[in-house]
Motif scaffolding. Sequence first.
Motif, PDB file in Angstrom:
ATOM      1  N   VAL B 109       0.414 -12.663   5.421  1.00 50.28           N
ATOM      2  CA  VAL B 109       0.758 -12.007   6.506  1.00 50.28           C
ATOM      3  C   VAL B 109      -0.511 -11.308   7.435  1.00 50.28           C
ATOM      4  O   VAL B 109      -1.035 -10.347   6.774  1.00 50.28           O
ATOM      5  N   GLU B 110      -0.722 -11.650   8.438  1.00 44.63           N
ATOM      6  CA  GLU B 110      -1.781 -11.262   9.287  1.00 44.63           C
ATOM      7  C   GLU B 110      -1.443 -10.029   9.702  1.00 44.63           C
ATOM      8  O   GLU B 110      -0.297  -9.511   9.757  1.00 44.63           O
ATOM      9  N   PRO B 111      -2.412  -8.893   9.912  1.00 41.30           N
ATOM     10  CA  PRO B 111      -3.629  -8.983   9.895  1.00 41.30           C
ATOM     11  C   PRO B 111      -4.252  -8.422   8.351  1.00 41.30           C
ATOM     12  O   PRO B 111      -5.365  -8.238   8.059  1.00 41.30           O
ATOM     13  N   GLY B 112      -3.499  -8.796   7.263  1.00 44.75           N
ATOM     14  CA  GLY B 112      -3.882  -8.497   5.908  1.00 44.75           C
ATOM     15  C   GLY B 112      -3.973  -6.803   5.565  1.00 44.75           C
ATOM     16  O   GLY B 112      -4.894  -6.808   4.824  1.00 44.75           O
ATOM     17  N   ILE B 113      -3.494  -6.196   6.353  1.00 43.59           N
ATOM     18  CA  ILE B 113      -3.576  -4.660   5.924  1.00 43.59           C
ATOM     19  C   ILE B 113      -2.194  -4.395   5.237  1.00 43.59           C
ATOM     20  O   ILE B 113      -1.192  -5.111   5.248  1.00 43.59           O
ATOM     21  N   PRO B 114      -2.134  -3.312   4.033  1.00 41.56           N
ATOM     22  CA  PRO B 114      -1.186  -3.092   3.402  1.00 41.56           C
ATOM     23  C   PRO B 114       0.082  -2.849   4.360  1.00 41.56           C
ATOM     24  O   PRO B 114      -0.211  -2.067   5.385  1.00 41.56           O
ATOM     25  N   PHE B 115       1.191  -3.322   3.918  1.00 46.09           N
ATOM     26  CA  PHE B 115       2.400  -2.986   4.642  1.00 46.09           C
ATOM     27  C   PHE B 115       2.873  -1.452   4.836  1.00 46.09           C
ATOM     28  O   PHE B 115       3.357  -1.107   5.840  1.00 46.09           O
ATOM     29  N   ASN B 116       2.415  -0.646   3.887  1.00 46.90           N
ATOM     30  CA  ASN B 116       3.042   0.649   4.047  1.00 46.90           C
ATOM     31  C   ASN B 116       2.026   1.384   3.084  1.00 46.90           C
ATOM     32  O   ASN B 116       1.434   1.038   2.229  1.00 46.90           O
ATOM     33  N   SER B 174      -8.106  -5.345  -8.736  1.00 50.19           N
ATOM     34  CA  SER B 174      -7.861  -6.676  -7.865  1.00 50.19           C
ATOM     35  C   SER B 174      -7.388  -6.519  -6.425  1.00 50.19           C
ATOM     36  O   SER B 174      -7.958  -6.998  -5.656  1.00 50.19           O
ATOM     37  N   LEU B 175      -6.413  -5.617  -6.450  1.00 50.70           N
ATOM     38  CA  LEU B 175      -5.842  -5.180  -4.913  1.00 50.70           C
ATOM     39  C   LEU B 175      -7.114  -4.448  -4.331  1.00 50.70           C
ATOM     40  O   LEU B 175      -7.249  -4.879  -3.045  1.00 50.70           O
ATOM     41  N   ALA B 176      -7.805  -3.630  -4.898  1.00 44.90           N
ATOM     42  CA  ALA B 176      -8.854  -2.829  -4.067  1.00 44.90           C
ATOM     43  C   ALA B 176      -9.874  -3.863  -3.614  1.00 44.90           C
ATOM     44  O   ALA B 176     -10.458  -3.888  -2.529  1.00 44.90           O
ATOM     45  N   TYR B 177     -10.229  -4.903  -4.344  1.00 45.70           N
ATOM     46  CA  TYR B 177     -11.280  -5.721  -4.121  1.00 45.70           C
ATOM     47  C   TYR B 177     -10.732  -6.851  -2.641  1.00 45.70           C
ATOM     48  O   TYR B 177     -11.412  -7.093  -1.800  1.00 45.70           O
ATOM     49  N   PHE B 178      -9.415  -7.111  -2.922  1.00 44.79           N
ATOM     50  CA  PHE B 178      -8.951  -7.745  -1.799  1.00 44.79           C
ATOM     51  C   PHE B 178      -8.931  -7.007  -0.487  1.00 44.79           C
ATOM     52  O   PHE B 178      -9.171  -7.539   0.453  1.00 44.79           O
ATOM     53  N   LEU B 179      -8.552  -5.729  -0.772  1.00 40.94           N
ATOM     54  CA  LEU B 179      -8.661  -5.009   0.502  1.00 40.94           C
ATOM     55  C   LEU B 179     -10.089  -4.948   0.910  1.00 40.94           C
ATOM     56  O   LEU B 179     -10.185  -4.820   2.332  1.00 40.94           O
ATOM     57  N   LYS B 180     -11.006  -4.764   0.280  1.00 41.65           N
ATOM     58  CA  LYS B 180     -12.503  -4.741   0.659  1.00 41.65           C
ATOM     59  C   LYS B 180     -12.599  -6.105   1.372  1.00 41.65           C
ATOM     60  O   LYS B 180     -13.566  -6.089   2.441  1.00 41.65           O
ATOM     61  N   ASP B 181     -12.258  -7.170   0.832  1.00 36.74           N
ATOM     62  CA  ASP B 181     -12.409  -8.621   1.378  1.00 36.74           C
ATOM     63  C   ASP B 181     -11.897  -8.351   2.851  1.00 36.74           C
ATOM     64  O   ASP B 181     -12.184  -9.333   3.753  1.00 36.74           O
ATOM     65  N   ASN B 182     -10.652  -7.803   2.925  1.00 37.94           N
ATOM     66  CA  ASN B 182      -9.894  -7.887   4.325  1.00 37.94           C
ATOM     67  C   ASN B 182     -10.287  -6.898   5.118  1.00 37.94           C
ATOM     68  O   ASN B 182      -9.823  -6.515   6.123  1.00 37.94           O
TER      69      ASN B 182
END
Lengths: 314, 314, 314, 314
Positions: B109-116, B174-182
Motif C-alpha cells: 500500500v502506497e505510500p509505504g508508511i506504517p498503518f498506525n 527487518s521491519l526497521a530496514y524496510f522503513l529505512k528503505d521507504n
Amino acid sequence: MNDQWRFIASSMPQWLEDCRPYAHNGSPAAYIPELAKAPKEALGITLLAADGSMINGGDSSFMFTMQSISKVFTLLLALIDNGEEAVFAKVGMEPTGDDFNSMLKLELVEPGIPFNPLINAGAIAVTSLIRGSSPAETTERILAFMRLMAGDDSIGYNETVSSSEAATAYRNRSLAYFLKDNNVLEAHTDVEQVLSVYFNHCAIEVNCRHLARMGLILANGGFDPLANRQLLPRRYVQIAKTFMLTCGMYNASGEFAIKAGIPAKSGVAGGILAVVPGQYGIGVVGPALDQRGNSIAGVRLLETMSVECDWSIF
Amino acid sequence: MNDQWRFIASSMPQWLEDCRPYAHNGSPAAYIPELAKAPKEALGITLLAADGSMINGGDSSFMFTMQSISKVFTLLLALIDNGEEAVFAKVGMEPTGDDFNSMLKLELVEPGIPFNPLINAGAIAVTSLIRGSSPAETTERILAFMRLMAGDDSIGYNETVSSSEAATAYRNRSLAYFLKDNNVLEAHTDVEQVLSVYFNHCAIEVNCRHLARMGLILANGGFDPLANRQLLPRRYVQIAKTFMLTCGMYNASGEFAIKAGIPAKSGVAGGILAVVPGQYGIGVVGPALDQRGNSIAGVRLLETMSVECDWSIF
Amino acid sequence: MNDQWRFIASSMPQWLEDCRPYAHNGSPAAYIPELAKAPKEALGITLLAADGSMINGGDSSFMFTMQSISKVFTLLLALIDNGEEAVFAKVGMEPTGDDFNSMLKLELVEPGIPFNPLINAGAIAVTSLIRGSSPAETTERILAFMRLMAGDDSIGYNETVSSSEAATAYRNRSLAYFLKDNNVLEAHTDVEQVLSVYFNHCAIEVNCRHLARMGLILANGGFDPLANRQLLPRRYVQIAKTFMLTCGMYNASGEFAIKAGIPAKSGVAGGILAVVPGQYGIGVVGPALDQRGNSIAGVRLLETMSVECDWSIF
Amino acid sequence: MNDQWRFIASSMPQWLEDCRPYAHNGSPAAYIPELAKAPKEALGITLLAADGSMINGGDSSFMFTMQSISKVFTLLLALIDNGEEAVFAKVGMEPTGDDFNSMLKLELVEPGIPFNPLINAGAIAVTSLIRGSSPAETTERILAFMRLMAGDDSIGYNETVSSSEAATAYRNRSLAYFLKDNNVLEAHTDVEQVLSVYFNHCAIEVNCRHLARMGLILANGGFDPLANRQLLPRRYVQIAKTFMLTCGMYNASGEFAIKAGIPAKSGVAGGILAVVPGQYGIGVVGPALDQRGNSIAGVRLLETMSVECDWSIF
C-alpha cells in the motif's frame, strides 16, 4: 563457420542499429551513483562458439558490474559446496510473479523460504551457503570461480559499487533479517557478513566477452571447449539453466521465455548472460533498463536474434 | 465510594477465580527467555479512581515489562516533541487486520508508511521521532515520562530483556530496514540506535498499580487528579485513546471493542492497560497469551468487568 | 435548547460555506449512471435531538440511496433474527485496512469469513442471514425496518439503481461466489437471490432527516425518544455503533475516529449517518466522494462540527 | 527402434512398480463426486514415437477427464482464432507462484489480467476468446480440435462431470466475475456461458493414448507425423510448450522443470500430458494427487524416466 554464424555476423550491425533506440524508453538503475552514471545508449554483445569463434558488436568491451547475473554462479558454487539437498532446504524452485525484492511470499507462504535462488531473498540465502572462513575468503572463492569461468584472472569487484550498495541497501538488509527470523539464515550466520559477500559478488566487473565465455561453458553442460575440460558437474549446470529460463529475467521471465526461449539472466547494471544450448555463450550489455529491471535494448536484441536464428528451445 | 465501586470490590475475588483458568489455554511469549519464565497462571489487577481509591486483586504487585503497552506513551511523547502533523507524516491512522509484525501493507500500500502507531512498524517509526542526542538520552527521556505518568521514580527498564530482544529481534530489524528503505526512517536515523531505544522502552518494568495510575491520567484527559495537574495535552490523550480502541489489542482489537468497548493496550509480557473514560485507570497482568498475543485471562477479566459494569463507551 | 444547540444552529451556514468547496476535489460515484448524475456540489445536513429539535442545513431534503449505510441496519436486523452467535459465525469483528470490496483476506486469512459486517463481503454474508421466504419478502422486511427507524412509511427503494447495480455489480458477484465457495453463504443460499436483496437495500432512498432520525435511535441505545419506545435491543445498538466507529468509513475509519471520534457510516451515494451518543442523530449528504469512497465535503463538515462541539467519545 | 526405446520398454514394468506406491500419499480430487470415485492406485502411461511405435504401461486405457490439460489446447485454439496480440491483451505470460485458483494477483497487480493462460483465471479468459455463436457451438469446436489432435472422433465430454462442476464451481464463478469486473471478459461476454464452455472442455474424456498422440504433435512442432501433415502453426506450439514448462504443473512447475525438465501439463483428474521435444508424446494418468494438484505417482514416474533417459531440455 556455418551459415547461421555468417548470417549473425553480417546481420549484427543492423540488429544493433535497430535495437539501440529502445534505450530511449529506459534508464540506468538510479539507486547507486556508479550505475546511474552508465552511458544510457551503450549496447554491446559478444557471441562465442565452441570452436572459439567470436562475434563482437557495439560496446562489447564496456565494463559493468554483474549484479544479479552473479546469482547464477553463486548458485553453482553453493551446489558444489553443499549438494542439491542442502541448497534446496534453504531455497525453493518456483517462479514468484513478484518483484525481485518482494517479501510478500516470505510472509504469506509456509515454510517461509525464498521461492527461488534468483530473487534477492533466495540469492542472499544461497550466498550464506558458500564456504569461507570470513567474508573476504568467501568473496575470494567466488572471484576465483568467476575468473575460472570467464578465463580471465584479472576479474575483480568494484569496491566503490560494493561499498555504495552496502551503505544504502536497506531493502536487502530487511530481506536478510527476515530470512534470519525465518531460520533460512542460520543461527551462526552473521547478516552483515553475508550481505558484504553478496554486495561484493554483485559488484564483480565484467564485459560482454567474459559473459559469453561463462555462457559457453553453461551451453556445453559445464564443459569448457576452449580449455578442453569439464569445469562443472553437468547436473548443476542443468539446474542453473532451468532457473535462468523460469526465473532469470525477474518478473518478465515468462515473457522472455515466450519471445526468446533461451536461458538468460539479467542484472541491473544492464548486463545479460544468455545461453544457446549446445551452441553459443552470449554476453549483452545495455545500461538503460525497462520497468522490470532488464536491459531494454538488450532484451530486444536477444529476442530479435532468437527469432531470426530460431533459437527457442521449445 | 459509590455503588459500582463497592460492587467491583466485592465481585473481584469471584471474577479472578472465574478468569484465571483461561490461562490454561494460553502460554507466555516464548521468544525471550525472560518472558517465557513468567508464571503462566498469574493474574493481577488494579483499578484506580480519581479520588485515589484503589482496588487490587490477585498478583497486582507482579512486575512485568510493558512491551507494546509502551507504544501508547512513546506516541504521546512523539506528539509532544513533534506535533500531530510531523507524527502523522510518518505513520497512518488505520487498523490493519494483519499481524502486529506484518510487512505486507508496507510493500502493498502506497505510500509505504506504517498503518498506525501501535503495530511494530509504526511504533518503531514513532520511536525514531522522540528527541534525544543519543539512544541513552532518548531512553532516559522516555523513562522520565513513564515515571511521571506512573508517579514512581523507581521505574526502570530490564536490561536483560532489552539485550535479549536486541540480540534476537530479527523481524523487528527487518521491519526497521524496510522503513529505512521507504524513507519512513530518515537519512540521518541510525536503524540500530532506534531499535535500541525501542527495545529499551519495551523492557520498562511496571506492575498493575503503575499501569492503573497511567490509565487514570488518560481517563481524565491528561489531568492527573492525584497530583492535581494537567500532565498532557488533552488532544494527544484523545488521539492515544482512539488508537487504543481501534488498534490496541493487536488484530483482536475489533473484537475487544465489541465485547469490552473500552480503550486498552496489551503487551506480550501479559500486561493490559485499560481506561474507563472519566472514571478509572486499570492495570491487568496475566502472562499466558492467546494466539493474537493478548493476555488470555486478562482479556476475559476485562470483558467480564465491562459487561457487568456497563463500561462500553458505545 | 441549550448553548451548544444554539451555537450549532448559528454556525451552520458558515460551516456549510466552508466545507462545500471541498466537493471540487471529489466526484460522485461513477459506476452507476444514477449516482453519477448526482449534483456534485450538493451538501446537506440534519441534526435531530431527543426533544425533537431539528437543525436542517443546505440540501437536507435531497433524496439519495443509502448504499453502504444500509449495512448498519441489515446487521441490526440479522442480529434480531439470529442472535449474536449465529451472526458472528459468519462474519468477524476486525477492521481490515483493505478496500471495501477487497478479497485478499478471504483468500489469505483462515477461516475465510469476512473480517467485519461493514465491508461488502461481510454485508453480503449478513444479508444472507435476514429472514424471508423470498427476496421480495426479505426486501420488504428490511424496508419495514427502515421505515420504523426513520419514522416514515413512504420510504422505498429506487428500482432503477437496484437494477443498474444488479446488471453490473460483477465485483460483488465475485465476492458472493467466493463466500459461497468458503461456505459463508450456505448450501441452501442462492447467490443471485442474496445479491438481489443486497442491491435492493443499498438502493433504499432517504434524505438527511431520515438518517438523523435513525441516528437518534442509535444515539439513545435503541430507544426512540420521539415515539417514546424501545425499538431495538440496546446490546445490538452497541454492537452497531462499535462497528461504525472501527469500520464505518471504509479504510478511512481510523482517521475519522481520530479526527471526529464519533460512530458514523458512509455510503457511495454521498450519505453519512452519524451518531453523537446520548445526544444527536445526524444525517449528512454530499455526493462528491474522496478516494476512499466517503463524501468529501460531508466528512469535512462532520470533522469541523465534532472539533467545534467537542463530540469525540474519546 | 533405437536403444533408448528398448530401454524404456524393458524398464517400464519396474518403473511402474516403483512409482505406484507413491499414490498412497495422495488422494483423488474430492470436490467432484465423479473424480473422487477414481481408483486411487491406478497408474498408466503411453509413449508414442514419430514412427508410430507405442509403449503402453499399466492403466493406459483408463478413461479420465482432461481438466486443466485442456487449457493447453484451448490456448492453441484461441491463438488460431485470434492471433497472439489479441490473446495476450487478455492474459499475461508470467508464472505466479500462487495457487491455480488464486485471485490475489488479479487484485494486487495492475492491469488486473490473469498472469498466464494455464491458471484458472487465465484459462477462463482464453476460453472466452474461442469462436462460436453459442456455448454448444464453441464446445463443439473445441471437441473437434481435440478429436483432430488425438486422432479419435469418438472423443466427447462427460456431461455428469461438467454438470457437477457447473453446479458447484463457486470459486471459478468468483474468478470469472472478477475478470468481468476487470474487463478481461468483455461487455458482450456472458459469464455463465463462458463457464459452461470451460466446464465442458475440462470434462473431455481421454486416455493415455489420446494424450500421447496430442503430445506427439506438440513434440513435432505441430506436425502430425502419423497423418503426415502440419496441424498447427509451429509458433503457437512453441508458445504452448513454453507455458507448459513454466506454468504447466501448477505451483510445482518450477520443481518439475528442475527435476524432469520437459514441457508438461497436469489435470486434477490425475492426467499429465508430457512432451519430449522432437521425440515423444506421453500420456500419464494416476488419480491420486499431491498437495499441489498433480498426480503424485505420475509426477514421480515422469521424473524417473526423464532422469534415466536424460530428457531434460536444459
